[in-house]
Write a protein that holds these residues in place. Structure first.
Motif, PDB file in Angstrom:
ATOM      1  N   LEU A  93       0.851  -1.179   0.000  1.00  0.00           N
ATOM      2  CA  LEU A  93       0.000   0.000   0.000  1.00  0.00           C
ATOM      3  C   LEU A  93       0.892   1.236   0.000  1.00  0.00           C
ATOM      4  CD1 LEU A  93      -2.876   1.180   0.147  1.00  0.00           C
ATOM      5  CD2 LEU A  93      -2.657   1.154   2.646  1.00  0.00           C
ATOM      6  N   LEU A  94       0.746   2.061  -1.037  1.00  0.00           N
ATOM      7  CA  LEU A  94       1.525   3.286  -1.176  1.00  0.00           C
ATOM      8  C   LEU A  94       0.633   4.487  -0.854  1.00  0.00           C
ATOM      9  CD1 LEU A  94       3.887   5.103  -2.087  1.00  0.00           C
ATOM     10  CD2 LEU A  94       3.133   4.745  -4.455  1.00  0.00           C
ATOM     11  N   HIS A  95       1.064   5.289   0.110  1.00  0.00           N
ATOM     12  CA  HIS A  95       0.356   6.514   0.459  1.00  0.00           C
ATOM     13  C   HIS A  95       0.923   7.660  -0.368  1.00  0.00           C
ATOM     14  CE1 HIS A  95      -1.645   4.945   4.167  1.00  0.00           C
ATOM     15  NE2 HIS A  95      -0.625   4.096   4.116  1.00  0.00           N
ATOM     16  N   GLY A  96       0.083   8.277  -1.207  1.00  0.00           N
ATOM     17  CA  GLY A  96       0.542   9.414  -2.003  1.00  0.00           C
ATOM     18  C   GLY A  96       0.874  10.627  -1.160  1.00  0.00           C
ATOM     19  N   GLY A  97       0.336  10.704   0.032  1.00  0.00           N
ATOM     20  CA  GLY A  97       0.641  11.761   0.996  1.00  0.00           C
ATOM     21  C   GLY A  97       0.208  11.264   2.360  1.00  0.00           C
ATOM     22  N   ILE A  98       1.157  10.990   3.226  1.00  0.00           N
ATOM     23  CA  ILE A  98       0.821  10.238   4.435  1.00  0.00           C
ATOM     24  C   ILE A  98       0.118  11.094   5.486  1.00  0.00           C
ATOM     25  CG2 ILE A  98       2.989  10.598   5.666  1.00  0.00           C
ATOM     26  CD1 ILE A  98       2.864   7.570   6.373  1.00  0.00           C
ATOM     27  N   TRP A  99       0.282  12.439   5.423  1.00  0.00           N
ATOM     28  CA  TRP A  99      -0.356  13.263   6.460  1.00  0.00           C
ATOM     29  C   TRP A  99      -1.170  14.413   5.865  1.00  0.00           C
ATOM     30  CZ3 TRP A  99       5.206  12.869   7.274  1.00  0.00           C
ATOM     31  CH2 TRP A  99       5.943  13.777   6.511  1.00  0.00           C
ATOM     32  N   ASP A 100      -1.493  14.375   4.567  1.00  0.00           N
ATOM     33  CA  ASP A 100      -2.208  15.503   3.977  1.00  0.00           C
ATOM     34  C   ASP A 100      -3.700  15.239   3.784  1.00  0.00           C
ATOM     35  OD1 ASP A 100      -2.159  13.720   1.929  1.00  0.00           O
ATOM     36  OD2 ASP A 100      -1.233  15.047   0.454  1.00  0.00           O
ATOM     37  N   SER A 101      -4.233  14.214   4.445  1.00  0.00           N
ATOM     38  CA  SER A 101      -5.677  13.960   4.378  1.00  0.00           C
ATOM     39  C   SER A 101      -6.085  13.081   5.551  1.00  0.00           C
ATOM     40  CB  SER A 101      -6.050  13.272   3.056  1.00  0.00           C
ATOM     41  OG  SER A 101      -5.627  11.917   3.068  1.00  0.00           O
ATOM     42  N   SER A 107      -6.002   5.481   7.312  1.00  0.00           N
ATOM     43  CA  SER A 107      -5.495   4.259   6.676  1.00  0.00           C
ATOM     44  C   SER A 107      -4.186   3.809   7.300  1.00  0.00           C
ATOM     45  CB  SER A 107      -5.321   4.486   5.171  1.00  0.00           C
ATOM     46  OG  SER A 107      -6.552   4.803   4.553  1.00  0.00           O
ATOM     47  N   VAL A 108      -3.360   4.775   7.722  1.00  0.00           N
ATOM     48  CA  VAL A 108      -2.125   4.418   8.427  1.00  0.00           C
ATOM     49  C   VAL A 108      -2.450   3.724   9.738  1.00  0.00           C
ATOM     50  CG1 VAL A 108      -0.109   5.354   9.606  1.00  0.00           C
ATOM     51  CG2 VAL A 108      -0.742   6.234   7.377  1.00  0.00           C
ATOM     52  N   LEU A 109      -3.457   4.238  10.428  1.00  0.00           N
ATOM     53  CA  LEU A 109      -3.808   3.694  11.739  1.00  0.00           C
ATOM     54  C   LEU A 109      -4.526   2.359  11.660  1.00  0.00           C
ATOM     55  CD1 LEU A 109      -5.076   6.990  13.425  1.00  0.00           C
ATOM     56  CD2 LEU A 109      -2.891   5.851  13.817  1.00  0.00           C
ATOM     57  N   LEU A 110      -5.370   2.171  10.627  1.00  0.00           N
ATOM     58  CA  LEU A 110      -6.299   1.045  10.628  1.00  0.00           C
ATOM     59  C   LEU A 110      -5.983  -0.048   9.605  1.00  0.00           C
ATOM     60  CD1 LEU A 110      -9.608   3.122  10.988  1.00  0.00           C
ATOM     61  CD2 LEU A 110      -8.314   1.982  12.808  1.00  0.00           C
ATOM     62  N   ALA A 111      -5.376   0.306   8.477  1.00  0.00           N
ATOM     63  CA  ALA A 111      -5.101  -0.702   7.446  1.00  0.00           C
ATOM     64  C   ALA A 111      -3.846  -1.493   7.791  1.00  0.00           C
ATOM     65  CB  ALA A 111      -4.936  -0.033   6.085  1.00  0.00           C
ATOM     66  N   ARG A 112      -3.812  -2.757   7.409  1.00  0.00           N
ATOM     67  CA  ARG A 112      -2.686  -3.637   7.704  1.00  0.00           C
ATOM     68  C   ARG A 112      -2.185  -4.313   6.431  1.00  0.00           C
ATOM     69  NH1 ARG A 112      -2.917  -0.940  11.423  1.00  0.00           N
ATOM     70  NH2 ARG A 112      -3.126  -1.451  13.644  1.00  0.00           N
ATOM     71  N   PRO A 113      -1.569  -3.550   5.529  1.00  0.00           N
ATOM     72  CA  PRO A 113      -0.996  -4.172   4.334  1.00  0.00           C
ATOM     73  C   PRO A 113       0.241  -4.985   4.702  1.00  0.00           C
ATOM     74  CG  PRO A 113      -0.338  -1.886   4.459  1.00  0.00           C
ATOM     75  CD  PRO A 113      -1.310  -2.105   5.588  1.00  0.00           C
ATOM     76  N   ARG A 116       4.006  -1.311   3.733  1.00  0.00           N
ATOM     77  CA  ARG A 116       3.499   0.054   3.575  1.00  0.00           C
ATOM     78  C   ARG A 116       4.624   0.948   3.059  1.00  0.00           C
ATOM     79  NH1 ARG A 116      -0.793   1.941   6.234  1.00  0.00           N
ATOM     80  NH2 ARG A 116      -0.489   0.451   7.943  1.00  0.00           N
ATOM     81  N   VAL A 117       4.285   1.751   2.047  1.00  0.00           N
ATOM     82  CA  VAL A 117       5.254   2.674   1.446  1.00  0.00           C
ATOM     83  C   VAL A 117       4.659   4.077   1.476  1.00  0.00           C
ATOM     84  CG1 VAL A 117       6.629   3.195  -0.597  1.00  0.00           C
ATOM     85  CG2 VAL A 117       6.040   0.811  -0.080  1.00  0.00           C
ATOM     86  N   SER A 118       5.499   5.072   1.735  1.00  0.00           N
ATOM     87  CA  SER A 118       5.043   6.466   1.772  1.00  0.00           C
ATOM     88  C   SER A 118       5.803   7.288   0.740  1.00  0.00           C
ATOM     89  CB  SER A 118       5.256   7.074   3.163  1.00  0.00           C
ATOM     90  OG  SER A 118       4.449   6.431   4.115  1.00  0.00           O
ATOM     91  N   TRP A 119       5.033   8.037  -0.065  1.00  0.00           N
ATOM     92  CA  TRP A 119       5.613   8.979  -1.020  1.00  0.00           C
ATOM     93  C   TRP A 119       5.747  10.319  -0.315  1.00  0.00           C
ATOM     94  CZ3 TRP A 119       6.788   8.919  -6.397  1.00  0.00           C
ATOM     95  CH2 TRP A 119       6.950  10.171  -6.991  1.00  0.00           C
ATOM     96  N   TRP A 133       6.473   9.579  13.797  1.00  0.00           N
ATOM     97  CA  TRP A 133       5.723   8.389  14.193  1.00  0.00           C
ATOM     98  C   TRP A 133       5.001   7.771  12.998  1.00  0.00           C
ATOM     99  CZ3 TRP A 133       0.397   7.252  14.378  1.00  0.00           C
ATOM    100  CH2 TRP A 133       0.075   6.084  15.080  1.00  0.00           C
ATOM    101  N   LEU A 134       4.422   8.623  12.143  1.00  0.00           N
ATOM    102  CA  LEU A 134       3.736   8.104  10.960  1.00  0.00           C
ATOM    103  C   LEU A 134       4.720   7.440  10.006  1.00  0.00           C
ATOM    104  CD1 LEU A 134       1.268  11.059  10.254  1.00  0.00           C
ATOM    105  CD2 LEU A 134       0.632   8.752  10.967  1.00  0.00           C
TER     106      LEU A 134
END
Length: 278
Positions: A93-101, A107-113, A116-119, A133-134
């Protein structure tokens, strides 16, 4: 095939091109790309961007949600999408912006891929424990450019720096290889408000969203007027700082050299706009 899924705010021409290239590369490695968009567009983006998905060659879905405006930014909340990624557990799971929405944060808190990758695009150097922390919840960090690496090294520590992968933030180069006709260049000059003969002034093109990160007001407040002689600067974009930028141009009497182009310019005309500039 394994599932590589992306959470991203809205479609954009440059992102669609990036995802097309990424999808082809992933398929060769046994992954299927699917992109979840939070909405069709933001209020401060060109309406024409909605058509960018016409060029998409990857699997995607535009979800319903709430576009919450906070100080000129759009923070998306997509409850159904959050529930979906919680239940589906993609391989990557790639987050296009981990803290901008709100969608990304939940999804960071609840999803369990499985991974996890962050852009990360660091436009300003703002440290923070919450950000650290994120980021620590991600296996890998995709960083387009050296500024992100400097940010990680300065504020986030060696552990997160070791997780970083520098990834090209590519554009569709074919758009700029196509010959541009003289009539298109003349149209671009008209849109830019260039009234003199070509070559009379050095034309500087500044396409930017009118937000604080772009440094437009700082430039206008500090530029030496004498250095602008012989230059025509055209700022292209929309955003919450439009009124302040117009006022600053007038306050410092820069209008003979600096103009804010009214509204967005169609994406298809941008190659001609760049050709019209120096």
């Amino acid at each position: 095939m394994q599932r590589f899924e992306i959470l991203h705010n809205i479609p954009a021409p440059y992102r669609v091109h990036l995802f097309n290239c990424l999808g082809e590369a992933l398929e060769r490695r046994g992954y299927r790309l699917h992109v979840h968009f939070f909405g069709a567009n933001n209020p401060d983006r060109p309406d024409s961007w909605k058509r960018s998905l016409d060029d998409a060659r990857f699997s995607h879905q535009v979800w319903d949600g709430y576009a919450i405006r906070v100080r000129g930014s759009t923070l998306w909340l997509n409850p159904r999408l959050v529930v979906h990624v919680m239940r589906s557990s993609p391989d990557i799971l790639l987050h296009g912006g981990i803290w901008d929405s709100f969608t990304s944060l939940l999804s960071v808190l609840l999803a369990r891929p499985r991974k996890r990758v962050s852009w990360l695009e660091f436009n300003v150097d703002i440290p923070g424990r919450v950000k650290r922390w994120l980021l620590q919840r991600s296996n890998r960090l995709l960083v387009p450019g050296s500024k992100g690496l400097h940010y990680l090294e300065r504020y986030m520590g060696d552990d997160l720096l070791r997780r970083a992968i520098v990834m090209p933030n590519i554009v569709d180069e074919t758009r700029f290889r196509t010959p541009v006709s003289q009539s298109e260049i003349l149209k671009a000059r008209e849109v830019l408000g260039l009234r003199g003969e070509p070559g009379r002034e050095i034309v500087l093109i500044w396409p930017a969203r009118l937000i604080g990160h772009k440094g437009i007001l700082e430039f206008l407040r500090h530029v030496d007027q004498e250095t602008l002689a012989g230059y025509a600067i055209r700022i292209i974009g929309e955003g919450p700082l439009r009124a302040e930028i117009v006022e600053e141009i007038a306050r410092r009497d820069l209008g003979a050299h600096v103009e804010l182009v009214g509204g967005y310019i169609d994406y298809a005309l941008m190659p001609a706009v760049y050709r019209a500039g120096d």
